[in-house]
Design a protein around this motif. Structure first.
Motif, PDB file in Angstrom:
ATOM      1  N   VAL A  38     -10.254 -45.843 -44.074  1.00  0.00           N
ATOM      2  CA  VAL A  38     -11.009 -44.876 -43.262  1.00  0.00           C
ATOM      3  C   VAL A  38     -10.047 -43.991 -42.472  1.00  0.00           C
ATOM      4  O   VAL A  38     -10.207 -42.764 -42.400  1.00  0.00           O
ATOM      5  CB  VAL A  38     -11.994 -45.605 -42.324  1.00  0.00           C
ATOM      6  CG1 VAL A  38     -12.627 -44.639 -41.333  1.00  0.00           C
ATOM      7  CG2 VAL A  38     -13.091 -46.307 -43.131  1.00  0.00           C
ATOM      8  N   ALA A  39      -9.024 -44.612 -41.882  1.00  0.00           N
ATOM      9  CA  ALA A  39      -8.053 -43.868 -41.076  1.00  0.00           C
ATOM     10  C   ALA A  39      -7.266 -42.868 -41.922  1.00  0.00           C
ATOM     11  O   ALA A  39      -7.057 -41.716 -41.508  1.00  0.00           O
ATOM     12  CB  ALA A  39      -7.104 -44.840 -40.389  1.00  0.00           C
ATOM     13  N   SER A  40      -6.829 -43.280 -43.104  1.00  0.00           N
ATOM     14  CA  SER A  40      -6.032 -42.379 -43.940  1.00  0.00           C
ATOM     15  C   SER A  40      -6.881 -41.220 -44.452  1.00  0.00           C
ATOM     16  O   SER A  40      -6.386 -40.096 -44.573  1.00  0.00           O
ATOM     17  CB  SER A  40      -5.392 -43.142 -45.100  1.00  0.00           C
ATOM     18  OG  SER A  40      -6.381 -43.696 -45.952  1.00  0.00           O
ATOM     19  N   ASN A  41      -8.157 -41.471 -44.715  1.00  0.00           N
ATOM     20  CA  ASN A  41      -9.040 -40.377 -45.121  1.00  0.00           C
ATOM     21  C   ASN A  41      -9.278 -39.406 -43.976  1.00  0.00           C
ATOM     22  O   ASN A  41      -9.358 -38.193 -44.188  1.00  0.00           O
ATOM     23  CB  ASN A  41     -10.365 -40.921 -45.653  1.00  0.00           C
ATOM     24  CG  ASN A  41     -10.317 -41.233 -47.130  1.00  0.00           C
ATOM     25  OD1 ASN A  41     -10.489 -40.363 -47.963  1.00  0.00           O
ATOM     26  ND2 ASN A  41     -10.035 -42.490 -47.447  1.00  0.00           N
ATOM     27  N   LEU A  42      -9.367 -39.925 -42.756  1.00  0.00           N
ATOM     28  CA  LEU A  42      -9.517 -39.030 -41.606  1.00  0.00           C
ATOM     29  C   LEU A  42      -8.267 -38.175 -41.446  1.00  0.00           C
ATOM     30  O   LEU A  42      -8.356 -36.968 -41.166  1.00  0.00           O
ATOM     31  CB  LEU A  42      -9.782 -39.832 -40.327  1.00  0.00           C
ATOM     32  CG  LEU A  42     -10.004 -39.000 -39.065  1.00  0.00           C
ATOM     33  CD1 LEU A  42     -11.180 -38.040 -39.233  1.00  0.00           C
ATOM     34  CD2 LEU A  42     -10.220 -39.896 -37.845  1.00  0.00           C
ATOM     35  N   ALA A  43      -7.107 -38.773 -41.648  1.00  0.00           N
ATOM     36  CA  ALA A  43      -5.859 -38.010 -41.560  1.00  0.00           C
ATOM     37  C   ALA A  43      -5.814 -36.891 -42.612  1.00  0.00           C
ATOM     38  O   ALA A  43      -5.311 -35.791 -42.341  1.00  0.00           O
ATOM     39  CB  ALA A  43      -4.664 -38.949 -41.731  1.00  0.00           C
ATOM     40  N   LYS A  44      -6.367 -37.156 -43.792  1.00  0.00           N
ATOM     41  CA  LYS A  44      -6.419 -36.122 -44.836  1.00  0.00           C
ATOM     42  C   LYS A  44      -7.374 -34.994 -44.447  1.00  0.00           C
ATOM     43  O   LYS A  44      -7.108 -33.821 -44.732  1.00  0.00           O
ATOM     44  CB  LYS A  44      -6.833 -36.748 -46.165  1.00  0.00           C
ATOM     45  CG  LYS A  44      -5.772 -37.645 -46.774  1.00  0.00           C
ATOM     46  CD  LYS A  44      -6.274 -38.344 -48.023  1.00  0.00           C
ATOM     47  CE  LYS A  44      -5.231 -39.307 -48.570  1.00  0.00           C
ATOM     48  NZ  LYS A  44      -5.740 -40.062 -49.746  1.00  0.00           N
ATOM     49  N   ILE A  45      -8.485 -35.340 -43.809  1.00  0.00           N
ATOM     50  CA  ILE A  45      -9.387 -34.300 -43.294  1.00  0.00           C
ATOM     51  C   ILE A  45      -8.629 -33.419 -42.306  1.00  0.00           C
ATOM     52  O   ILE A  45      -8.694 -32.188 -42.350  1.00  0.00           O
ATOM     53  CB  ILE A  45     -10.627 -34.921 -42.616  1.00  0.00           C
ATOM     54  CG1 ILE A  45     -11.475 -35.685 -43.628  1.00  0.00           C
ATOM     55  CG2 ILE A  45     -11.469 -33.833 -41.934  1.00  0.00           C
ATOM     56  CD1 ILE A  45     -12.591 -36.507 -43.008  1.00  0.00           C
ATOM     57  N   HIS A  46      -7.881 -34.059 -41.415  1.00  0.00           N
ATOM     58  CA  HIS A  46      -7.151 -33.332 -40.377  1.00  0.00           C
ATOM     59  C   HIS A  46      -5.921 -32.597 -40.917  1.00  0.00           C
ATOM     60  O   HIS A  46      -5.310 -31.815 -40.183  1.00  0.00           O
ATOM     61  CB  HIS A  46      -6.742 -34.300 -39.261  1.00  0.00           C
ATOM     62  CG  HIS A  46      -7.911 -34.856 -38.519  1.00  0.00           C
ATOM     63  ND1 HIS A  46      -7.819 -35.953 -37.686  1.00  0.00           N
ATOM     64  CD2 HIS A  46      -9.213 -34.470 -38.486  1.00  0.00           C
ATOM     65  CE1 HIS A  46      -9.005 -36.210 -37.173  1.00  0.00           C
ATOM     66  NE2 HIS A  46      -9.872 -35.320 -37.646  1.00  0.00           N
ATOM     67  N   SER A  47      -5.580 -32.848 -42.182  1.00  0.00           N
ATOM     68  CA  SER A  47      -4.482 -32.087 -42.790  1.00  0.00           C
ATOM     69  C   SER A  47      -4.907 -30.649 -43.085  1.00  0.00           C
ATOM     70  O   SER A  47      -4.059 -29.792 -43.346  1.00  0.00           O
ATOM     71  CB  SER A  47      -4.007 -32.769 -44.076  1.00  0.00           C
ATOM     72  OG  SER A  47      -4.951 -32.604 -45.132  1.00  0.00           O
ATOM     73  N   ILE A  48      -6.214 -30.385 -43.045  1.00  0.00           N
ATOM     74  CA  ILE A  48      -6.731 -29.028 -43.219  1.00  0.00           C
ATOM     75  C   ILE A  48      -6.625 -28.336 -41.869  1.00  0.00           C
ATOM     76  O   ILE A  48      -7.433 -28.569 -40.967  1.00  0.00           O
ATOM     77  CB  ILE A  48      -8.189 -29.041 -43.720  1.00  0.00           C
ATOM     78  CG1 ILE A  48      -8.308 -29.858 -45.016  1.00  0.00           C
ATOM     79  CG2 ILE A  48      -8.704 -27.620 -43.936  1.00  0.00           C
ATOM     80  CD1 ILE A  48      -9.739 -30.119 -45.455  1.00  0.00           C
ATOM     81  N   GLU A  49      -5.598 -27.500 -41.709  1.00  0.00           N
ATOM     82  CA  GLU A  49      -5.326 -26.878 -40.416  1.00  0.00           C
ATOM     83  C   GLU A  49      -5.991 -25.504 -40.316  1.00  0.00           C
ATOM     84  O   GLU A  49      -6.225 -24.835 -41.318  1.00  0.00           O
ATOM     85  CB  GLU A  49      -3.814 -26.766 -40.199  1.00  0.00           C
ATOM     86  CG  GLU A  49      -3.138 -28.130 -40.126  1.00  0.00           C
ATOM     87  CD  GLU A  49      -1.633 -28.018 -39.904  1.00  0.00           C
ATOM     88  OE1 GLU A  49      -1.147 -26.892 -39.623  1.00  0.00           O
ATOM     89  OE2 GLU A  49      -0.939 -29.044 -40.011  1.00  0.00           O
ATOM     90  N   TYR A  50      -6.242 -25.118 -39.093  1.00  0.00           N
ATOM     91  CA  TYR A  50      -6.957 -23.863 -38.825  1.00  0.00           C
ATOM     92  C   TYR A  50      -6.204 -22.635 -39.329  1.00  0.00           C
ATOM     93  O   TYR A  50      -5.001 -22.491 -39.133  1.00  0.00           O
ATOM     94  CB  TYR A  50      -7.201 -23.700 -37.325  1.00  0.00           C
ATOM     95  CG  TYR A  50      -7.649 -22.300 -36.957  1.00  0.00           C
ATOM     96  CD1 TYR A  50      -8.945 -21.880 -37.239  1.00  0.00           C
ATOM     97  CD2 TYR A  50      -6.757 -21.390 -36.386  1.00  0.00           C
ATOM     98  CE1 TYR A  50      -9.347 -20.593 -36.949  1.00  0.00           C
ATOM     99  CE2 TYR A  50      -7.160 -20.100 -36.079  1.00  0.00           C
ATOM    100  CZ  TYR A  50      -8.455 -19.706 -36.369  1.00  0.00           C
ATOM    101  OH  TYR A  50      -8.847 -18.428 -36.083  1.00  0.00           O
ATOM    102  N   ALA A  51      -6.974 -21.782 -40.012  1.00  0.00           N
ATOM    103  CA  ALA A  51      -6.530 -20.427 -40.358  1.00  0.00           C
ATOM    104  C   ALA A  51      -7.793 -19.592 -40.470  1.00  0.00           C
ATOM    105  O   ALA A  51      -8.811 -20.058 -40.982  1.00  0.00           O
ATOM    106  CB  ALA A  51      -5.755 -20.418 -41.671  1.00  0.00           C
TER     107      ALA A  51
END
Length: 334
Positions: A129-142
């Protein structure tokens, strides 16, 4: 032409071959969306998909199905374990609302069933669950990415937190009656708003109930569901949200979703994201999560009281506002 015939014609057009709907039945869903199993057959074989469409009024700025579809596409591209989507339609003449289809995955999202399962390796589940959340957060704002989410927030400022507080105040003002407990906590939040170093995509409903787990087999995480509240935010919003007492479903001592300890979640998140979690920011966003859910509960209660969508579920959720108010105050006292 009946609704089933219209849907079958649409699916046949998309598949490029004659499709028969062998089974179509409602699955569990949220307050605003309906999910249906669609078992399709054609000359090449069969597949099971899930059709997701609108049900009622939007809560707390939930996304349209077209917007949710685009968010999921980005999440899949980032390697997040979530069902891939296909065939978006905004034609309301087919099933009455815009809809899309997505891959059906195995497992259950029922928190109580998950939490009583003996097949789950808790530490592995927490890490997944934690690693999947980190992957979601790898999408940075632009500004060019998911432009419908863009609110011109600036990293290195309090913009994200103050905007979240302003959203809560606006939604609170739309409700009849007064909620002094929520107002008191929002005053605290405004005075203690943290700076967001980097703005990332937040799932914003990241909790037990939106995780599919294979409790009948491996006990593994099979997918992250329900992206309707996704927005640009501080990564700590999602981390605070999964910690909320209300999402522990009676397993209060297990602070992460009722199934894990914080250390079993934080370490794999930091290893995947290469970002250190700020515990004070987590506390702030856990408080904000409780306030946001308190307002959401009040909104659902009002749907019943106003007569717009009368139902025991909406009425019972509306009665729980005080629980989140109390929890937010407890966290503030710290």
């Amino acid at each position: 032409m009946q609704q089933s015939e219209r849907l079958q014609a649409y699916l046949s057009d998309k598949a490029g071959t004659a499709v028969t709907i062998a089974e179509f039945r409602q699955l569990s869903g949220g307050a605003c969306q309906d999910n249906y199993l669609a078992h399709l057959t054609n000359s090449k074989g069969s597949e099971k998909l899930v059709l997701r469409t609108d049900k009622g009024g939007a809560l707390l700025g939930s996304l349209s199905r077209a917007q949710e579809y685009q968010v999921i596409e980005k999440a899949v591209a980032a390697g997040v374990l979530t069902p891939p989507v296909k065939w978006l339609s905004e034609d309301t003449a087919i099933v009455g609302h815009p809809f899309y289809l997505m891959q059906k995955i195995e497992g259950t999202a029922n928190p109580r069933e998950i939490l009583k399962s003996k097949k789950i390796d808790v530490k592995k589940l927490a890490a997944d669950v934690a690693s999947n959340l980190a992957k979601i957060h790898s999408i940075e704002y632009a500004s060019s990415i998911l432009p419908f989410l863009d609110r011109k927030l600036k990293p290195g400022t309090q913009d994200v937190a103050l905007t979240a507080i302003a959203d809560c105040r606006r939604l609170l003002d739309e409700l009849p009656g007064g909620y002094p407990g929520i107002e008191l906590c929002l005053n605290w939040a405004e005075a203690n708003a943290p700076v967001t170093d980097k703005i990332v995509l937040a799932h914003s409903d990241f909790r037990m109930g939106n995780f599919m787990i294979d409790t009948a087999g491996s006990g593994a995480l099979t997918g992250i569901l329900d992206w309707e509240f996704a927005h640009w935010s501080d990564r700590h919003e999602d981390i605070g949200y999964i910690r909320m007492r209300d999402w522990r479903f009676g397993k209060v001592k297990n602070e992460i979703g009722g199934f894990a300890a914080p250390e079993d979640f934080y370490a794999p998140y930091e290893q995947t994201s290469f970002v250190k979690i700020d515990r004070e920011k987590v506390r702030f966003w856990e408080i904000m999560g409780n306030l946001r859910w308190a307002i959401g509960a009040a909104q659902q209660g009002e749907r019943h009281l106003s007569g717009k969508d009368k139902g025991i579920e909406f009425a019972s959720i509306g009665r729980r506002v005080a629980e989140m108010e109390l929890e937010a105050m407890r966290l503030i006292e710290g």
